[in-house]
Design a protein around this motif. Sequence first.
Motif, PDB file in Angstrom:
ATOM      1  N   THR A   1       0.828  -1.207   0.000  1.00 56.22           N
ATOM      2  CA  THR A   1       0.000   0.000   0.000  1.00 56.22           C
ATOM      3  C   THR A   1       0.866   1.261   0.000  1.00 56.22           C
ATOM      4  OG1 THR A   1      -1.691   1.233   1.233  1.00 56.22           O
ATOM      5  CG2 THR A   1      -0.174  -0.083   2.534  1.00 56.22           C
ATOM      6  N   GLY A   2       0.345   2.297  -0.653  1.00 55.44           N
ATOM      7  CA  GLY A   2       1.069   3.564  -0.683  1.00 55.44           C
ATOM      8  C   GLY A   2       0.463   4.637   0.197  1.00 55.44           C
ATOM      9  N   VAL A   3      -0.581   4.290   0.958  1.00 54.34           N
ATOM     10  CA  VAL A   3      -1.254   5.306   1.786  1.00 54.34           C
ATOM     11  C   VAL A   3      -0.922   5.118   3.268  1.00 54.34           C
ATOM     12  CG1 VAL A   3      -3.168   5.640   0.171  1.00 54.34           C
ATOM     13  CG2 VAL A   3      -3.371   3.937   1.993  1.00 54.34           C
ATOM     14  N   ASP A   4      -1.149   6.186   4.033  1.00 52.97           N
ATOM     15  CA  ASP A   4      -0.911   6.138   5.483  1.00 52.97           C
ATOM     16  C   ASP A   4      -2.195   6.367   6.277  1.00 52.97           C
ATOM     17  OD1 ASP A   4      -1.338   8.826   5.080  1.00 52.97           O
ATOM     18  OD2 ASP A   4       0.628   9.480   5.812  1.00 52.97           O
ATOM     19  N   TYR A   5      -3.336   6.127   5.614  1.00 54.76           N
ATOM     20  CA  TYR A   5      -4.621   6.303   6.298  1.00 54.76           C
ATOM     21  C   TYR A   5      -5.657   5.365   5.698  1.00 54.76           C
ATOM     22  CZ  TYR A   5      -6.015   8.792   2.087  1.00 54.76           C
ATOM     23  OH  TYR A   5      -6.294   9.095   0.781  1.00 54.76           O
ATOM     24  N   TRP A   6      -6.730   5.186   6.438  1.00 58.94           N
ATOM     25  CA  TRP A   6      -7.892   4.415   5.987  1.00 58.94           C
ATOM     26  C   TRP A   6      -9.120   5.242   6.337  1.00 58.94           C
ATOM     27  CZ3 TRP A   6     -10.298   0.084   9.389  1.00 58.94           C
ATOM     28  CH2 TRP A   6     -11.364  -0.534   8.727  1.00 58.94           C
ATOM     29  N   THR A   7      -9.938   5.578   5.345  1.00 55.20           N
ATOM     30  CA  THR A   7     -11.103   6.424   5.578  1.00 55.20           C
ATOM     31  C   THR A   7     -12.233   5.602   6.194  1.00 55.20           C
ATOM     32  OG1 THR A   7     -10.490   7.749   3.650  1.00 55.20           O
ATOM     33  CG2 THR A   7     -12.700   8.055   4.540  1.00 55.20           C
ATOM     34  N   LEU A   8     -12.664   6.032   7.375  1.00 53.73           N
ATOM     35  CA  LEU A   8     -13.734   5.326   8.086  1.00 53.73           C
ATOM     36  C   LEU A   8     -15.106   5.803   7.616  1.00 53.73           C
ATOM     37  CD1 LEU A   8     -12.143   5.376  11.666  1.00 53.73           C
ATOM     38  CD2 LEU A   8     -12.024   3.566   9.942  1.00 53.73           C
ATOM     39  N   ALA A   9     -16.146   5.149   8.113  1.00 54.15           N
ATOM     40  CA  ALA A   9     -17.511   5.437   7.661  1.00 54.15           C
ATOM     41  C   ALA A   9     -17.917   6.883   7.946  1.00 54.15           C
ATOM     42  CB  ALA A   9     -18.488   4.474   8.323  1.00 54.15           C
TER      43      ALA A   9
END
Length: 231
Positions: free
Chosen positions: A9-17
Motif C-alpha cells: 500500500t502507498g497510503v498512510d490512512y484508511w477512511t472510516l464510515a
Amino acid sequence: MAKILFVITGVDYWTLADGTRHPTGFWAEEAVAPYKVFTGAGHEVVVATPGGVVPTVDKASLAPEVNGGQENADAIAADLTSITALRQPLKLEDVDLADYAVVFYPGGHGPMEDLAVNADSGKLLTAALDSGKPLGVVCHAPAALLAAKREDGSSPFAGYRLTGFTNAEETQAGLADKAKWLLQDRLVEIGVDFQEGEPWAPNLAVDRNLFTGQNPASSAPLAAEILKALG
C-alpha cells in the motif's frame, strides 16, 4: 535465486464510515517476516507501490503488545530499517510480471484504501493468477482482489478458496463498527470460498497458485508455503 515482488500500500490512512482518517499503512510483521523467509532462502525481494511512493508502516504494528513484548518490537523495527527495498520502491504501474517468480501482497489497513480500487494492481493480480506463478496475499491485502475484474466484470478469484482478516478479528480490533465495509463480507460478495479460522491464530488457504493467510501470525507460514511451491 528468484525475484519476488512485494506489492505494498502507498497510503498512510484508511477512511472510516464517518469520513475520518484512521492512521495506518502496511503491517510490519506481514512485510518483515516473509521478507526474512524469502531472502533467507537466497531470493531477492523487490517492492512496488502505487506511484512508487515510499510505503508507511502502521505504527500500531510496532507496538510491544502485538509483537510479543518490547524486545520483539525492537527487533522488527530494526529489521524494517534494514530493508532497503522498502525505501526504493518501483512504481506499481511500471511493473512487468515477467520479471518475477512470485507476487506477494502484505497487509495492513492501507490496502482497504488504495489497492482495493487500484486498476493497475487489479490487472497485475489477474495476470499473476493466470500465469500459474505463486501469488501470496495476507491479512487485509485481499482487499486488493476487489479491483481485479474479467472483461465481463466478474472476479477472477470467484470460486477460489481463500482467507483474509475476518469480521471477528476486525470486531475484536475495535474497528468493525467504524468501517465503511468489512473485508470478509466483500470477498464473499465476489464469490470466493472464504476460509475462516480462529481469530489471531495462523490460518492458510492454498488453492492452485493462490496462497492466502488470515492475519499477521499467518505471514511467515504463508511465505514458507510459497517457498515450497518455488521448489
